[in-house]
Design a protein around this motif. Structure first.
Motif, short mmCIF file in Angstrom:
data_model
loop_
_atom_site.label_atom_id
_atom_site.label_comp_id
_atom_site.label_asym_id
_atom_site.label_seq_id
_atom_site.Cartn_x
_atom_site.Cartn_y
_atom_site.Cartn_z
N ASP A 1 40.83 46.13 45.78
CA ASP A 1 41.78 45.54 44.85
C ASP A 1 43.23 45.76 45.29
O ASP A 1 44.14 45.78 44.46
CB ASP A 1 41.58 46.11 43.44
N GLN B 1 37.58 37.46 45.74
CA GLN B 1 37.85 37.28 44.31
C GLN B 1 38.80 36.11 44.11
O GLN B 1 39.50 35.69 45.03
CB GLN B 1 38.52 38.53 43.72
N ARG C 1 41.50 34.69 40.75
CA ARG C 1 41.96 34.93 39.38
C ARG C 1 42.85 33.79 38.91
O ARG C 1 43.61 33.19 39.67
CB ARG C 1 42.68 36.26 39.26
N LYS D 1 39.97 37.69 36.44
CA LYS D 1 39.40 37.94 37.77
C LYS D 1 37.93 37.56 37.82
O LYS D 1 37.16 37.84 36.90
CB LYS D 1 39.55 39.42 38.14
#
Length: 268
Positions: free
Chosen positions: A65, A106, A108, A138
């Protein structure tokens, strides 16, 4: 022949070509990039409208992250999207962009403050989405993009599970979105020889009727690349002016997840 422009794209988580089309002006220098689309669709719910204020789409290119891993994609139209408009196979195209080939872990959605819900009786109430406005909704993707291939990421929004009544007339948005990443088109590349010919390159899909046509022009090195080519069988024509000769390759097969390489094509 009329040639127009062709526009090139699971896990649960909280949170057609025209008959004759022109490919975007791709050339051999485009190698290393993929075409990446993000679309929003919806499973029906018992509401008149669910309006989301979509302001940004960002993707993350690593497994952690780390804040530096997020990259923003340019939205076609920032603003309000009524997800109830995009059911039964319809979808909203949020972004379509060239993106470096490689892994995406990912995505978002960052929402603005103007999110609302219209109930069956016509009452419009705010949708509370504090986390989405601050850090984004997310979603895990875990997709690997191959260079020059066109991908489509569909965000399948489940309205029935995502709208939570608070009991006091207020509603929270706790989105449940299923993500599906699919290779939706491949490509055709090659090298015209000699390079000075700079031919017009046509790819005519012969496996469907009416035939689809995409086009591009070879660059100064003779290289050409057609991206966003749907799966099928094609006749590839290289059209030149004197003193060069036209060339044709038939039976060129394209799969959605690969680039078909014609190698050197002589127009001498």
């Amino acid at each position: 022949m009329k040639i127009t422009r062709l526009l090139p794209f699971g896990c649960a988580a909280l949170l057609g070509l025209a008959s004759c089309s022109k490919n975007s002006s791709d050339d051999a220098s485009s190698a290393g990039m993929s075409k990446f689309e993000v679309r929003l669709t919806d499973a029906p719910g018992d509401y008149r409208a669910v309006n989301l204020d979509v302001q940004q789409v960002q993707v993350h290119v690593s497994d952690d992250d780390n804040a530096n891993g997020w990259q923003s994609l340019t939205l076609i139209r920032p603003g309000i999207y009524n997800v109830m408009d995009y059911t039964n196979g319809n979808s909203a195209l949020l972004t379509s962009a060239d993106f470096p080939a490689g892994k995406i872990s990912q995505i978002r959605l960052i929402l603005g403050s103007n999110n609302t819900l219209t109930l069956r009786d016509g009452t419009v109430v705010p949708l509370n989405t504090p986390s989405a406005q601050q850090s984004g909704l997310k979603l895990k993707i875990d997709a690997v993009l191959v260079r020059d291939v066109t991908y489509q990421l569909v965000l399948d929004f489940d309205v029935a599970k995502s709208i939570v009544a608070r009991g006091n007339g207020a509603y929270n948005l706790k989105p449940v979105i299923r993500t599906v990443t699919t290779a939706v088109a491949g490509g055709i590349r090659g090298v015209a020889t000699p390079a000075a010919a700079r031919p017009l390159v046509l790819a005519i899909r012969t496996s469907v009727a009416p035939n689809d046509t995409l086009s591009t022009t070879a660059d100064a090195t003779g290289g050409f690349l057609l991206r966003g080519v749907p799966a099928g069988t094609y006749r590839v024509e290289l059209l030149t002016a004197s003193p060069y000769r036209n060339a044709t390759r038939t039976g060129v097969v394209v799969a959605n997840d690969q680039i078909t390489d014609l190698g050197a094509v002589s127009v001498q």
